[in-house]
Design an enzyme around this catalytic site. Structure first.
Site, PDB file in Angstrom:
ATOM      1  N   GLY A   1       2.745   2.313  10.825  1.00 45.01           N
ATOM      2  CA  GLY A   1       3.715   3.557  10.554  1.00 45.01           C
ATOM      3  C   GLY A   1       4.451   3.866  11.872  1.00 45.01           C
TER       4      GLY A   1
ATOM      5  CB  SER B   1       5.324  -1.698  12.001  1.00 47.19           C
ATOM      6  OG  SER B   1       4.914  -0.403  12.056  1.00 47.19           O
TER       7      SER B   1
ATOM      8  CD  GLU C   1      -3.152  -2.465   7.294  1.00 52.44           C
ATOM      9  OE1 GLU C   1      -2.296  -2.521   6.650  1.00 52.44           O
ATOM     10  OE2 GLU C   1      -3.956  -1.273   6.969  1.00 52.44           O
TER      11      GLU C   1
ATOM     12  CG  ASN D   1      -1.742   1.406   1.340  1.00 53.18           C
ATOM     13  OD1 ASN D   1      -1.687   2.009   0.354  1.00 53.18           O
ATOM     14  ND2 ASN D   1      -2.357   1.578   2.513  1.00 53.18           N
ATOM     15  CD1 TRP D   2       3.324   0.865  -2.870  1.00 57.55           C
ATOM     16  CD2 TRP D   2       3.693   2.157  -4.750  1.00 57.55           C
ATOM     17  NE1 TRP D   2       4.122   0.122  -3.770  1.00 57.55           N
ATOM     18  CE2 TRP D   2       4.460   0.956  -4.927  1.00 57.55           C
ATOM     19  CE3 TRP D   2       3.875   2.950  -5.775  1.00 57.55           C
ATOM     20  CZ2 TRP D   2       5.204   0.731  -6.185  1.00 57.55           C
ATOM     21  CZ3 TRP D   2       4.526   3.037  -6.841  1.00 57.55           C
ATOM     22  CH2 TRP D   2       5.262   1.812  -7.090  1.00 57.55           C
ATOM     23  CE  LYS D   3       0.049   3.202   4.635  1.00 57.81           C
ATOM     24  NZ  LYS D   3       0.060   3.411   6.047  1.00 57.81           N
TER      25      LYS D   3
ATOM     26  CD  GLU E   1      -2.636   5.529   6.571  1.00 56.61           C
ATOM     27  OE1 GLU E   1      -2.554   5.496   5.305  1.00 56.61           O
ATOM     28  OE2 GLU E   1      -1.956   4.913   7.380  1.00 56.61           O
TER      29      GLU E   1
ATOM     30  CG  HIS F   1      -5.745   2.278   5.054  1.00 52.77           C
ATOM     31  ND1 HIS F   1      -4.991   3.023   5.910  1.00 52.77           N
ATOM     32  CD2 HIS F   1      -4.715   0.994   4.978  1.00 52.77           C
ATOM     33  CE1 HIS F   1      -3.918   2.790   6.225  1.00 52.77           C
ATOM     34  NE2 HIS F   1      -3.719   1.424   5.623  1.00 52.77           N
TER      35      HIS F   1
ATOM     36  N   GLY G   1       3.096  -1.122   4.084  1.00 50.07           N
ATOM     37  CA  GLY G   1       3.059   0.389   3.938  1.00 50.07           C
ATOM     38  C   GLY G   1       4.598   0.651   3.709  1.00 50.07           C
ATOM     39  N   GLY G   2       5.288   1.259   4.616  1.00 45.67           N
ATOM     40  CA  GLY G   2       6.738   1.895   4.300  1.00 45.67           C
ATOM     41  C   GLY G   2       7.761   1.025   3.725  1.00 45.67           C
TER      42      GLY G   2
END
Ligand code: 13P
Length: 255
Positions: free
Chosen positions: A176, A216, A170, A13-15, A100, A98, A237-238
């Site tokens: 994150g 994470s 999640e 998930n590149w956000k 966010e 998600h 993510g990251g």
């Protein structure tokens, strides 16, 4: 519990990261790095990088997804993207719910359900996200909350459509933050989600549904997380923004 009954899926998930130009560069690095994957590999990019991602990944084992979708088919919804628009491009996957989106864009269990239905009905594969925040974990309501989020997100989803649906657990406090859920915590909640699926659709559907962990997950902790019986891969993510790290996670889920 037999993990062979379902696919392991590693999805990035590149956000809100990478311009289309930068996306092209990252995909050039990813293609050789994940080409021997023994699991499904998905990259969910910003809308502006989807065309680039689809062109670049043609003929490879990388599948492309979007990060959100609107629930209406068309109309006066400035700034939104419909499921048909994604399908027409050739997009295969989409993320709904998600945390966010829930936290910053006022999405609710009800809108997550509407988006999920719209996406499934248009033929997209959907990664539905659920998960508790830190207060809820400390209050001891994680399982109840995740059960409720799952049940509402799946209202109206048929047993047949479940073949195109993935659940991503999640925990919000792990996203994150570098604070990963322990493998046992991830397993416990993923198993609870599978139990809800069995109640709703029967054990065969529950056993065939991919349930990911996200929060994470990285090149160091992935192996232990994906080795758990009810953790069928991850939503990353990251670490999905670094080709080497993402490839390490894909390799761990390929075993
Ligand atoms: P991080 O891997 O950066 O914690 O993000 C997880 C996530 O939100 C994936 O959807």
């Amino acid at each position: 519990m037999n993990k062979n009954l379902r696919k392991a899926v590693i999805a990035g998930n590149w956000k809100m990261n990478k311009t289309a130009t930068q996306a092209a560069q990252l995909i050039d690095e990813l293609i050789p790095a994940v080409k021997d994957a023994g699991c499904e590999v998905v990259i969910c990019t910003p809308f502006t990088s989807l065309v680039t991602a689809l062109e670049k990944t043609k003929g490879t084992n990388i599948h492309v997804g979007a990060e959100n979708v609107h629930f209406e088919a068309s109309g006066a919804y400035t700034g939104e993207i419909s499921a048909d628009m994604l399908v027409d491009l050739g997009v295969e996957y989409v993320i709904t719910g998600h945390s966010e989106r829930r936290q910053y864009f006022a999405e609710t269990d009800e809108t997550v359900n509407k988006r999920t239905l719209a996406a499934l009905n248009a033929g997209l594969k959907v990664i539905v996200c659920v998960g508790e925040n830190l207060t809820q974990r400390e209050q001891g309501v994680t399982e109840e909350l995740v059960r409720m989020q799952t049940k509402i997100a799946l209202q109206g989803v048929t047993a047949e459509q479940m073949a195109n649906l993935i659940i991503a657990y999640e925990p919000v406090w792990a996203i994150g933050t570098g604070r990963t859920a322990t493998a046992d915590q991830a397993q416990e909640v993923c198993a609870a989600i599978r139990k809800v699926l069995a109640e709703l659709y029967g054990q065969a559907v529950a056993d065939a549904t991919t349930i990911q962990y996200g929060g994470s997950m990285n090149a160091k902790n992935c192996e232990e997380l994906v080795s758990k019986p009810d953790v069928d891969g991850g939503l990353i993510g990251g670490a999905a923004l670094k080709a080497g790290d993402f490839a390490t996670i894909v390799a761990a889920a390929s075993k």
